[in-house]
Design a protein around this motif. Structure first.
Motif, mmCIF file in Angstrom:
data_model
loop_
_atom_site.group_PDB
_atom_site.id
_atom_site.type_symbol
_atom_site.label_atom_id
_atom_site.label_comp_id
_atom_site.label_asym_id
_atom_site.label_seq_id
_atom_site.Cartn_x
_atom_site.Cartn_y
_atom_site.Cartn_z
ATOM 1 N N SER A 42 0.833 -1.201 0.000
ATOM 2 C CA SER A 42 0.000 0.000 0.000
ATOM 3 C C SER A 42 0.872 1.257 0.000
ATOM 4 C CB SER A 42 -0.926 0.005 1.219
ATOM 5 O OG SER A 42 -1.633 1.218 1.310
ATOM 6 N N GLY A 43 0.447 2.262 -0.732
ATOM 7 C CA GLY A 43 1.198 3.520 -0.781
ATOM 8 C C GLY A 43 0.699 4.551 0.200
ATOM 9 N N THR A 44 -0.362 4.236 0.960
ATOM 10 C CA THR A 44 -0.941 5.186 1.914
ATOM 11 C C THR A 44 -0.282 5.032 3.284
ATOM 12 O OG1 THR A 44 -2.701 3.622 2.499
ATOM 13 C CG2 THR A 44 -3.129 5.162 0.691
ATOM 14 N N ARG A 45 -0.556 5.981 4.158
ATOM 15 C CA ARG A 45 0.046 6.000 5.487
ATOM 16 C C ARG A 45 -0.564 4.965 6.408
ATOM 17 N NH1 ARG A 45 2.250 5.299 9.259
ATOM 18 N NH2 ARG A 45 3.309 6.641 10.760
ATOM 19 N N PHE A 46 -1.761 4.494 6.075
ATOM 20 C CA PHE A 46 -2.450 3.538 6.939
ATOM 21 C C PHE A 46 -2.674 2.235 6.178
ATOM 22 C CE2 PHE A 46 -3.780 7.811 8.159
ATOM 23 C CZ PHE A 46 -3.409 7.833 9.494
ATOM 24 N N LEU A 47 -2.816 1.158 6.932
ATOM 25 C CA LEU A 47 -3.055 -0.140 6.322
ATOM 26 C C LEU A 47 -4.471 -0.197 5.758
ATOM 27 C CD1 LEU A 47 -1.418 -2.477 8.998
ATOM 28 C CD2 LEU A 47 -0.511 -1.891 6.750
ATOM 29 N N ARG A 48 -4.570 -0.586 4.503
ATOM 30 C CA ARG A 48 -5.873 -0.699 3.843
ATOM 31 C C ARG A 48 -5.899 -1.972 3.010
ATOM 32 N NH1 ARG A 48 -8.833 4.081 3.733
ATOM 33 N NH2 ARG A 48 -7.700 5.954 4.392
ATOM 34 N N PHE A 49 -7.086 -2.576 2.967
ATOM 35 C CA PHE A 49 -7.279 -3.725 2.084
ATOM 36 C C PHE A 49 -8.640 -3.599 1.397
ATOM 37 C CE2 PHE A 49 -8.730 -7.948 0.973
ATOM 38 C CZ PHE A 49 -7.622 -8.443 0.299
ATOM 39 N N PRO A 50 -8.623 -3.642 0.078
ATOM 40 C CA PRO A 50 -7.446 -3.704 -0.801
ATOM 41 C C PRO A 50 -6.736 -2.354 -0.852
ATOM 42 C CG PRO A 50 -9.429 -3.511 -2.102
ATOM 43 C CD PRO A 50 -9.887 -3.656 -0.677
ATOM 44 N N PRO A 51 -5.443 -2.336 -1.138
ATOM 45 C CA PRO A 51 -4.706 -1.062 -1.163
ATOM 46 C C PRO A 51 -5.194 -0.169 -2.301
ATOM 47 C CG PRO A 51 -3.347 -2.856 -2.006
ATOM 48 C CD PRO A 51 -4.574 -3.485 -1.437
ATOM 49 N N GLU A 52 -5.280 1.139 -2.012
ATOM 50 C CA GLU A 52 -5.746 2.090 -3.018
ATOM 51 C C GLU A 52 -4.717 2.280 -4.125
ATOM 52 O OE1 GLU A 52 -6.702 5.640 -0.946
ATOM 53 O OE2 GLU A 52 -8.501 4.804 0.014
ATOM 54 N N GLN A 53 -3.432 2.223 -3.779
ATOM 55 C CA GLN A 53 -2.364 2.343 -4.763
ATOM 56 C C GLN A 53 -1.193 1.474 -4.350
ATOM 57 O OE1 GLN A 53 -0.890 6.360 -4.879
ATOM 58 N NE2 GLN A 53 -0.896 6.586 -2.655
ATOM 59 N N LEU A 54 -0.482 0.941 -5.316
ATOM 60 C CA LEU A 54 0.623 0.041 -5.035
ATOM 61 C C LEU A 54 1.932 0.806 -4.963
ATOM 62 C CD1 LEU A 54 -0.322 -2.962 -7.353
ATOM 63 C CD2 LEU A 54 -0.821 -2.655 -4.919
ATOM 64 N N SER A 55 2.770 0.424 -4.010
ATOM 65 C CA SER A 55 4.033 1.125 -3.833
ATOM 66 C C SER A 55 4.997 0.231 -3.049
ATOM 67 C CB SER A 55 3.817 2.440 -3.077
ATOM 68 O OG SER A 55 5.041 3.029 -2.722
ATOM 69 N N TRP A 56 6.306 0.460 -3.266
ATOM 70 C CA TRP A 56 7.352 -0.213 -2.495
ATOM 71 C C TRP A 56 7.743 0.617 -1.279
ATOM 72 C CZ3 TRP A 56 8.885 -5.072 -3.686
ATOM 73 C CH2 TRP A 56 8.599 -5.540 -4.966
ATOM 74 N N ARG A 57 6.925 1.580 -0.906
ATOM 75 C CA ARG A 57 7.276 2.569 0.114
ATOM 76 C C ARG A 57 7.691 1.910 1.430
ATOM 77 N NH1 ARG A 57 2.979 7.054 2.515
ATOM 78 N NH2 ARG A 57 4.305 7.827 4.230
ATOM 79 N N TRP A 58 6.936 0.931 1.891
ATOM 80 C CA TRP A 58 7.199 0.382 3.222
ATOM 81 C C TRP A 58 8.353 -0.614 3.218
ATOM 82 C CZ3 TRP A 58 5.372 3.813 5.992
ATOM 83 C CH2 TRP A 58 4.165 4.447 5.672
ATOM 84 N N TYR A 59 8.608 -1.227 2.084
ATOM 85 C CA TYR A 59 9.813 -2.053 1.964
ATOM 86 C C TYR A 59 11.061 -1.170 1.982
ATOM 87 C CZ TYR A 59 6.877 -6.060 0.816
ATOM 88 O OH TYR A 59 5.951 -7.076 0.869
#
Length: 271
Positions: A42-59
């Motif tokens: 997820s690319g947002t600041r909070f955990l969401r399912f399903p994610p609104e946008q995909l991102s490698w941000r948290w990795y």
């Protein structure tokens, strides 16, 4: 396929119902893990399912954080050391009980698998107060010793199961030809139960890597484990980095299990 009680063949409809029930139970157990993986992208600041946008941000946040990297290193060190200590101890215990004809063998076996039965919270409290007296809290040595106590029963049970399918007469023949007991074990018995030993070592590694309850009590500071920091991150705030770390742990666990299966298939093919 026949019913073992009535002898009446199980119909196709009943088999399908059993398969469907087994699939639903498996899905119920695996679904939380499956959900975490897409949430980690997820690319947002909070955990969401399903994610609104995909991102490698948290990795990227995980690999770029010194605290997370240090905690990962501590966990890997503890897991490797636990595996190296618990595996030979579990193998020796399994071999000794399998070869023993003592009436106390059942009692000793129960004592060895006791850590699998006792609630972890009780074990954690006992280890904490013991370490407080001898100064092992918040040390890597104390963490490894505690994890060995938890991991050795897995090695013991796995190797003991392998030895029960092994013909000890082969080792006796080697000893009758002049080999010492140690040499006979290393050259005759161990090669034939090596898959059980390898599986037990993997279980010891995974047990130490995933353990969190004992680590909450006895690890901290520079020797805080990855699972402890994950628990703290979820307690203070819901950090999506935890989802990324969880996905990596799942991938690592599945990889180790796959290696165990491949190793077992090669062993079967060699036979």
């Amino acid at each position: 396929m026949a019913d073992p009680v009535s002898g009446v063949p199980i119909g196709r409809g009943r088999r399908l119902w059993l398969y469907a029930l087994g699939f639903l139970i498996l899905l119920f157990l695996v679904l939380p893990t499956i959900i975490v993986i897409p949430m980690s992208f997820s690319g947002t600041r909070f955990l969401r399912f399903p994610p609104e946008q995909l991102s490698w941000r948290w990795y990227q946040a995980y690999f770029g954080s010194v605290e997370w990297r240090d905690a990962t290193l501590v966990s890997l060190k503890a897991a490797v050391l636990t595996m190296l200590v618990a595996t030979p101890l579990g193998v020796m215990a399994a071999y000794g009980l399998h070869a023993s004809r003592s009436k106390l063998s059942r009692l000793v076996e129960t004592a060895l698998i006791a850590p699998l039965i006792l609630p972890l919270i009780l074990v954690s409290i006992g280890v904490f107060f013991l370490y407080a007296r001898i100064g092992l809290n918040n040390t890597l040595t104390g963490l490894v010793l505690a994890h060995v106590c938890l991991a050795m029963p897995f090695v013991f049970v796995t190797v003991l199961a392998g030895l029960k399918g092994y013909d000890m007469n082969q080792e006796r023949v080697a000893r009758s030809l002049g080999a010492s007991r140690l040499v006979a074990f290393l050259t005759v018995t161990l090669p034939q139960v090596r898959f059980s030993v390898f599986s037990g070592a993997l279980l010891a590694f995974i047990t130490s890597l995933d353990e969190v309850v004992v680590a909450l009590f006895i690890s901290g500071g520079e020797n805080a484990t990855l699972t402890r920091r994950m628990f703290t991150a979820l307690r203070d705030e819901i950090d999506p980095t935890v989802a990324a770390i969880s996905s990596l742990l799942v991938a690592l666990t599945l990889t180790l299990l796959a290696l165990g299966l491949v190793f077992g298939d090669r062993r079967t093919g060699a036979r």
